[in-house]
Write a protein that holds these residues in place. Sequence first.
Motif, mmCIF file in Angstrom:
data_model
loop_
_atom_site.group_PDB
_atom_site.id
_atom_site.type_symbol
_atom_site.label_atom_id
_atom_site.label_comp_id
_atom_site.label_asym_id
_atom_site.label_seq_id
_atom_site.Cartn_x
_atom_site.Cartn_y
_atom_site.Cartn_z
ATOM 1 N N ALA A 132 -6.864 -3.242 -1.969
ATOM 2 C CA ALA A 132 -7.170 -4.758 -2.667
ATOM 3 C C ALA A 132 -8.197 -4.833 -2.584
ATOM 4 C CB ALA A 132 -5.726 -5.697 -1.871
ATOM 5 N N CYS A 133 -8.758 -5.544 -1.200
ATOM 6 C CA CYS A 133 -9.531 -6.654 -1.004
ATOM 7 C C CYS A 133 -11.301 -5.755 -1.548
ATOM 8 C CB CYS A 133 -9.732 -6.991 0.686
ATOM 9 S SG CYS A 133 -8.478 -7.911 1.633
ATOM 10 N N ARG A 134 -11.224 -4.644 -2.222
ATOM 11 C CA ARG A 134 -12.498 -4.522 -3.057
ATOM 12 C C ARG A 134 -12.195 -5.018 -3.781
ATOM 13 N NH1 ARG A 134 -11.493 1.766 -4.556
ATOM 14 N NH2 ARG A 134 -13.776 0.985 -5.269
ATOM 15 N N TYR A 135 -11.831 -6.122 -4.348
ATOM 16 C CA TYR A 135 -12.228 -6.613 -5.110
ATOM 17 C C TYR A 135 -12.236 -8.385 -4.557
ATOM 18 C CZ TYR A 135 -9.901 -3.505 -8.357
ATOM 19 O OH TYR A 135 -9.896 -2.353 -9.001
ATOM 20 N N ARG A 136 -13.601 -9.056 -4.965
ATOM 21 C CA ARG A 136 -13.716 -10.579 -3.929
ATOM 22 C C ARG A 136 -13.228 -11.433 -4.091
ATOM 23 N NH1 ARG A 136 -17.202 -14.799 -5.848
ATOM 24 N NH2 ARG A 136 -16.766 -13.477 -7.626
ATOM 25 N N LEU A 137 -12.259 -11.438 -5.393
ATOM 26 C CA LEU A 137 -11.327 -12.770 -5.268
ATOM 27 C C LEU A 137 -10.247 -12.348 -4.208
ATOM 28 C CD1 LEU A 137 -9.633 -14.292 -8.608
ATOM 29 C CD2 LEU A 137 -7.894 -13.666 -6.742
ATOM 30 N N ILE A 138 -9.153 -11.352 -4.408
ATOM 31 C CA ILE A 138 -8.578 -10.826 -3.224
ATOM 32 C C ILE A 138 -9.403 -11.215 -1.451
ATOM 33 C CG2 ILE A 138 -6.763 -9.223 -2.533
ATOM 34 C CD1 ILE A 138 -6.961 -8.244 -5.399
ATOM 35 N N ARG A 139 -10.435 -10.621 -1.511
ATOM 36 C CA ARG A 139 -11.191 -10.587 0.021
ATOM 37 C C ARG A 139 -11.146 -12.356 0.163
ATOM 38 N NH1 ARG A 139 -14.840 -7.658 -1.560
ATOM 39 N NH2 ARG A 139 -15.875 -9.381 -1.995
ATOM 40 N N GLU A 140 -11.245 -13.133 -1.174
ATOM 41 C CA GLU A 140 -11.634 -14.632 -1.401
ATOM 42 C C GLU A 140 -10.404 -15.139 -0.395
ATOM 43 O OE1 GLU A 140 -14.507 -16.463 -3.341
ATOM 44 O OE2 GLU A 140 -16.441 -15.094 -2.975
ATOM 45 N N ILE A 141 -9.580 -14.712 -0.915
ATOM 46 C CA ILE A 141 -8.258 -15.451 -0.763
ATOM 47 C C ILE A 141 -7.778 -15.025 0.882
ATOM 48 C CG2 ILE A 141 -5.714 -16.032 -1.166
ATOM 49 C CD1 ILE A 141 -7.011 -15.445 -4.328
ATOM 50 N N LEU B 69 -10.082 -11.748 -16.575
ATOM 51 C CA LEU B 69 -10.001 -11.035 -15.144
ATOM 52 C C LEU B 69 -8.967 -10.586 -14.796
ATOM 53 C CD1 LEU B 69 -10.920 -11.235 -11.949
ATOM 54 C CD2 LEU B 69 -10.720 -14.183 -12.331
ATOM 55 N N GLU B 70 -7.719 -11.109 -14.525
ATOM 56 C CA GLU B 70 -6.641 -10.402 -14.515
ATOM 57 C C GLU B 70 -6.568 -9.102 -14.661
ATOM 58 O OE1 GLU B 70 -2.372 -10.877 -15.991
ATOM 59 O OE2 GLU B 70 -3.189 -13.375 -15.469
ATOM 60 N N ASN B 71 -6.604 -8.287 -15.999
ATOM 61 C CA ASN B 71 -7.110 -6.631 -16.091
ATOM 62 C C ASN B 71 -7.849 -5.819 -15.623
ATOM 63 O OD1 ASN B 71 -5.423 -7.617 -18.553
ATOM 64 N ND2 ASN B 71 -7.232 -8.025 -20.027
ATOM 65 N N LEU B 72 -8.838 -6.878 -14.990
ATOM 66 C CA LEU B 72 -10.231 -6.387 -14.232
ATOM 67 C C LEU B 72 -9.871 -6.077 -12.504
ATOM 68 C CD1 LEU B 72 -13.741 -7.994 -14.837
ATOM 69 C CD2 LEU B 72 -12.380 -5.740 -16.073
ATOM 70 N N LEU B 73 -8.721 -7.337 -12.060
ATOM 71 C CA LEU B 73 -7.873 -7.353 -11.275
ATOM 72 C C LEU B 73 -6.699 -6.194 -10.885
ATOM 73 C CD1 LEU B 73 -7.854 -10.520 -10.075
ATOM 74 C CD2 LEU B 73 -9.441 -9.238 -8.825
ATOM 75 N N LYS B 74 -6.135 -5.327 -11.586
ATOM 76 C CA LYS B 74 -4.560 -4.760 -12.026
ATOM 77 C C LYS B 74 -5.034 -3.624 -11.091
ATOM 78 C CE LYS B 74 -3.336 -5.833 -16.896
ATOM 79 N NZ LYS B 74 -2.980 -4.795 -18.253
ATOM 80 N N PRO B 75 -5.826 -2.432 -10.935
ATOM 81 C CA PRO B 75 -5.567 -2.005 -9.858
ATOM 82 C C PRO B 75 -5.815 -2.476 -8.552
ATOM 83 C CG PRO B 75 -7.488 -1.142 -11.303
ATOM 84 C CD PRO B 75 -7.152 -2.865 -11.465
ATOM 85 N N GLY B 76 -6.500 -3.499 -8.343
ATOM 86 C CA GLY B 76 -6.222 -3.763 -6.887
ATOM 87 C C GLY B 76 -5.017 -5.234 -6.257
ATOM 88 N N LEU B 77 -4.101 -5.882 -7.861
ATOM 89 C CA LEU B 77 -2.249 -6.022 -7.811
ATOM 90 C C LEU B 77 -1.812 -4.899 -7.370
ATOM 91 C CD1 LEU B 77 -2.404 -8.781 -10.900
ATOM 92 C CD2 LEU B 77 -3.213 -8.466 -8.856
ATOM 93 N N ILE B 78 -2.103 -3.744 -8.302
ATOM 94 C CA ILE B 78 -0.843 -2.522 -7.747
ATOM 95 C C ILE B 78 -1.619 -2.586 -5.975
ATOM 96 C CG2 ILE B 78 -0.489 -0.415 -7.657
ATOM 97 C CD1 ILE B 78 -1.317 -1.019 -11.356
ATOM 98 N N ALA B 79 -2.525 -2.462 -5.446
ATOM 99 C CA ALA B 79 -2.544 -2.270 -4.366
ATOM 100 C C ALA B 79 -1.975 -3.508 -3.440
ATOM 101 C CB ALA B 79 -3.876 -1.582 -4.174
ATOM 102 N N LEU B 80 -2.352 -4.412 -3.597
ATOM 103 C CA LEU B 80 -1.583 -5.431 -2.768
ATOM 104 C C LEU B 80 -0.011 -5.440 -3.180
ATOM 105 C CD1 LEU B 80 -2.355 -7.807 -1.572
ATOM 106 C CD2 LEU B 80 -2.522 -9.613 -3.684
ATOM 107 N N ASN B 81 0.080 -5.110 -4.226
ATOM 108 C CA ASN B 81 2.076 -4.530 -4.380
ATOM 109 C C ASN B 81 2.520 -4.312 -3.186
ATOM 110 O OD1 ASN B 81 4.416 -5.705 -5.461
ATOM 111 N ND2 ASN B 81 4.542 -3.334 -6.283
ATOM 112 N N GLU B 82 1.969 -2.717 -3.146
ATOM 113 C CA GLU B 82 1.946 -2.212 -2.079
ATOM 114 C C GLU B 82 1.468 -1.960 -0.919
ATOM 115 O OE1 GLU B 82 -0.113 1.643 -4.109
ATOM 116 O OE2 GLU B 82 1.801 1.274 -6.007
ATOM 117 N N ALA B 83 0.834 -3.307 0.044
ATOM 118 C CA ALA B 83 1.119 -3.629 1.021
ATOM 119 C C ALA B 83 -0.526 -2.779 1.356
ATOM 120 C CB ALA B 83 1.447 -3.618 1.621
ATOM 121 N N THR B 84 -1.278 -2.178 0.681
ATOM 122 C CA THR B 84 -2.892 -1.921 0.823
ATOM 123 C C THR B 84 -4.410 -2.643 0.950
ATOM 124 O OG1 THR B 84 -1.782 0.468 -0.170
ATOM 125 C CG2 THR B 84 -4.139 0.125 0.262
ATOM 126 N N LEU B 85 -3.582 -3.470 1.763
ATOM 127 C CA LEU B 85 -4.665 -4.572 1.985
ATOM 128 C C LEU B 85 -6.175 -4.216 1.978
ATOM 129 C CD1 LEU B 85 -4.534 -7.323 1.540
ATOM 130 C CD2 LEU B 85 -4.987 -7.505 4.575
#
Length: 511
Positions: A341-350, A322-338
Amino acid sequence: MSATPLSNRALEKLRRILNGNGVSAEDVTLRASDEAAYDIPGLTVIDLNMDFAWDPPGKKSAAATKPESITAAELNTKLEKDGKGLYKDSAVTAAAIAAVRAMPGEGWGANDQEFPLPQLSHRYLIEDICPQCHGNIQQPCEACGKTGRQPCRQCPGDGWVPCKNCHGTGSVQQPDGSHAPCHTCQGTRRLPCPGCHGRGYIPCKQCNGRGWMTCRACHGKGKIHNTGNQNYRAHARFRLDEENDLPQPVQEGVRRLGAARLAEGHAEIRFVSSGTNDRGQPVLRYAARLDFARLTFDVKGLEVKCAVLGRKAILQRVPLVLENLLKPGLIALNEATLAEACRYRLIREILQTHLEQPRTNLISFIARHYPYGLGKATAEVIAADITAIVAHRLRPVKAAGLMVGAALAAAIFYARFMGPWREMAGVLPQDMLVLAAGAVIAAAMPLLMVMMAMPVLFGKIVNKKLRLAVPRPSGWSLGGAFGAAVLFAVIIFLAHTQALPWPSWLVAWFS
């Protein structure tokens, strides 16, 4: 390949966790399965205890059974005999074993649990000689020491008191100044004591002058009756039989799950036998049939191997897929491209949880809803980044709310001292009321602005209409309230002391 119920449940769990987080549910398929079942032995050792408790004096027992009459010596002998033969009494051991087997899982996992055995309890009635009066029905009066008398308080104990007519002189002065013998005491200077009638003592009020009283312990019967209960208790101690050849993943899974939870539908519990150990203690032996599988999944061309434990398909040893699948979302989250990042369900639900429930612990939320395939450090990074991004985007909103609150508070101040409320100047209670109103408005406006702005800023990102959420009071609202209170307190001080007159240009401008 043919899938089993265990592998199907594991596949559904993995699909539910990974779906929407870089892959869809159809991208997760079962590639290989290696299943087995293991018997995990366990045993419960029962400690037996017996005690005797007297019923509280003067309080009727609620027990419905009629007590058995017995002497104190017979009771002591019986209790000593029953205590020594506790583990040899088949009725006691059978009752303890039946009580344990009546528990969920027939007692599997019942560790450090104590329970009574009411069916073995006995009630006894003890009749004995009263220890207070030793069967004499009466006991000496403590007030008078068996004499039946108490000293008279009106006389010194000799039965006489000084004559009140002559004041103990024996003579009274005549009108012509001479002295004549007192006609009351006949010159004897004293009279018989009216309290004791000249005897020097009075009858004891406690025993009515008898010197003896009815024994309070036995109420004049010479014997006492006490009731008590002989009770039995069992204490169960459960442990797994460590002398087995279980694979390391199975041992690790059982240790993490806990023996007691195996009986909650994870394993098939089977009672094997009952007996005694070398100390004579009752022992119950069990076997837990536990399913175990090594599964290989295909996640969009990526091979994922993990272990599955129990009928409810508990996943363990899951790689950080799951962590490997989220890598693009984690990069977008780090760059504040919300939005990205929220294209990933886990980040969106959090994010949605943080917005709707500001006081929720995001780390525990992630561990509860996404327990597999994600490292704890990554979960902490996601929670921290989302909290920081939300705070950053709401900072201008809070500043605008603070400005609006300050403007409203200033309008209240103007109305109080220069506007339509200026006739109340010099009245301190009204000043304090306006002070409180200004501070509340200055504190509430940042919160109100945040509640209005959150659905606009984040509603489209989480693809859901956000419900009304009250954020935690921050330094913005508290600072605004403190600033408004200090400002108005200064104004009140200047207005009441007239230390600084209002500037003419300010009055003219407001007028």
